[in-house]
Design a protein around this motif. Structure first.
Motif, short mmCIF file in Angstrom:
data_model
loop_
_atom_site.label_atom_id
_atom_site.label_comp_id
_atom_site.label_asym_id
_atom_site.label_seq_id
_atom_site.Cartn_x
_atom_site.Cartn_y
_atom_site.Cartn_z
N SER A 112 74.94 117.69 -8.11
CA SER A 112 75.86 118.07 -9.18
C SER A 112 77.32 118.00 -8.74
CB SER A 112 75.53 119.48 -9.68
OG SER A 112 75.81 120.45 -8.68
N LYS A 113 77.56 118.22 -7.44
CA LYS A 113 78.93 118.21 -6.92
C LYS A 113 79.29 116.89 -6.22
CE LYS A 113 79.79 122.48 -8.19
NZ LYS A 113 80.80 122.80 -9.22
N GLN A 134 69.94 120.01 -5.62
CA GLN A 134 70.53 119.96 -6.96
C GLN A 134 72.03 120.25 -6.91
OE1 GLN A 134 69.19 118.82 -9.68
NE2 GLN A 134 67.18 118.55 -8.76
N PHE A 135 72.42 121.17 -6.04
CA PHE A 135 73.84 121.49 -5.89
C PHE A 135 74.62 120.29 -5.36
CE2 PHE A 135 77.38 123.41 -3.41
CZ PHE A 135 78.03 124.07 -4.44
N SER A 136 74.07 119.61 -4.34
CA SER A 136 74.76 118.45 -3.78
C SER A 136 74.85 117.31 -4.79
CB SER A 136 74.07 117.98 -2.49
OG SER A 136 72.77 117.50 -2.75
N VAL A 147 84.00 122.40 -4.66
CA VAL A 147 83.29 123.68 -4.71
C VAL A 147 84.20 124.84 -4.29
CG1 VAL A 147 81.11 122.53 -4.17
CG2 VAL A 147 82.41 123.60 -2.34
N ARG A 161 67.18 123.80 -4.34
CA ARG A 161 68.42 124.34 -4.90
C ARG A 161 69.64 123.65 -4.28
NH1 ARG A 161 69.68 130.74 -4.65
NH2 ARG A 161 69.57 130.30 -2.41
N GLU A 200 80.39 129.52 -4.59
CA GLU A 200 79.36 128.56 -5.01
C GLU A 200 78.55 128.06 -3.82
OE1 GLU A 200 80.91 126.15 -8.83
OE2 GLU A 200 82.19 125.91 -7.06
N ALA A 210 74.59 128.56 -2.84
CA ALA A 210 73.72 127.40 -2.61
C ALA A 210 73.07 127.46 -1.23
CB ALA A 210 74.53 126.12 -2.76
#
Length: 297
Positions: free
Chosen positions: A193-194, A189-191, A135, A186, A139, A143
């Motif tokens: 996706s990364k 979903q960020f964790s 990241v 949110r 970003e 998040a």
């Protein structure tokens, strides 16, 4: 229906802190519970404890597994503190042992009995893995729901696995870190996706002068927004400090969103097999004990 030995124990308690709740199920042997049953119990206890730890003896060591309400967790530091503090303090085998070996998914770890001198137990964190950071600053700021200016650009954002894949984010001060309240979905979903497990934010400005850092930990992919007191995440932080050559020596961390009543996590480091290993420690308080009656689905 199965009747299981159960305790609800809060880890990292003391000095006005309420700690982090963990469920504790004792099994006499492997196979007493299926994976489906372990997940079922953790789901039934959602909102009551953060994770449930399952332990059984295996020769001269103990096997531990951990489940959140959503999934199995590779390593849970606060549940380990809760279980091992109770085991070392309340059993004859534990009281006599200066060290105990436990096996988790990351391998064998040593537990150190410091009940007599510190009223604490210390757990050796798994060997660290220093991973490529996925990241950029803007970003993670988005998040977390904070401004980019609140991230301390004098230190790097890093991804380190000290039991869980931990994204470590430096924050500029105590007020900015206390006001962080991300949107859970949110951040989840960020964790995902990364591909990291938890977000660990930290600052060297503290509310209590005896502590060296303030931290907060967000693990939304495990079904809840914030962890009140964390072993694995703060272990990754200890490895971060060593990697950046800013390790201050043995110290205590204040964790959580409360300015005046944070939870306290202790960190030490030692050399083992030619590498630096972090030890995290604390005490625990048993709140409930009895039998858990499981009706399998």
């Amino acid at each position: 229906m199965k009747s299981l030995r159960f305790k609800k124990i809060d880890a990292f308690t003391g000095a006005g802190s309420s700690g982090n709740p963990a469920g504790y199920i004792w099994m006499d042997q492997a196979g007493d519970l299926t994976e489906q049953e372990m997940q079922q119990i953790a789901a039934e206890l959602k909102g009551f404890v953060s994770e449930v730890g399952y332990i059984y003896p295996d020769g001269d060591r103990f096997i531990l597994r951990y489940y959140s309400s959503d999934c199995e967790v590779a390593f849970c530091g606060h549940a380990t503190i809760a279980i091992m503090y109770d085991l070392l303090k309340s059993t004859e085998r534990g009281k006599a042992a200066p060290e105990v070996t436990i096996q988790v998914k990351a391998g064998n770890l040593t537990v150190y009995n410091h009940l007599a001198d510190e009223d604490s137990v210390y757990i050796t964190a798994p060997s660290p893995k220093y991973l490529k950071c996925p990241v950029a600053s803007h970003e993670i700021a988005e998040a977390l729901g904070i401004s980019l200016s609140e991230i301390n650009s004098d230190l790097p954002i890093r991804l380190i696995d000290g039991g869980l894949r931990t994204l470590l984010v430096p924050i500029k001060g105590l007020d900015p870190i206390l006001k962080i309240f991300p949107d859970q979905e949110r951040l989840r979903q960020f964790s995902l996706s990364k591909d990291f497990d938890i977000v660990h934010v930290f600052t060297d400005e503290t509310a209590q002068p005896d502590n060296r850092y303030r931290t907060r930990v967000f693990p939304p992919r495990f079904g809840y927004l914030e962890d009140p007191a964390t072993g694995s995440g703060n272990s990754a932080f200890g490895y971060y400090l060593h990697a950046e050559n800013i390790w201050p020596g043995d110290f205590s961390i204040e964790q959580g969103p409360s300015r005046n009543n944070p939870n306290i996590v202790k960190l030490k480091s030692k050399m083992a097999d030619g590498e630096t290993r972090i030890l995290f420690g604390g005490r625990a308080t048993t709140r409930i004990e009895g039998n858990y009656l499981l009706e399998s689905l």
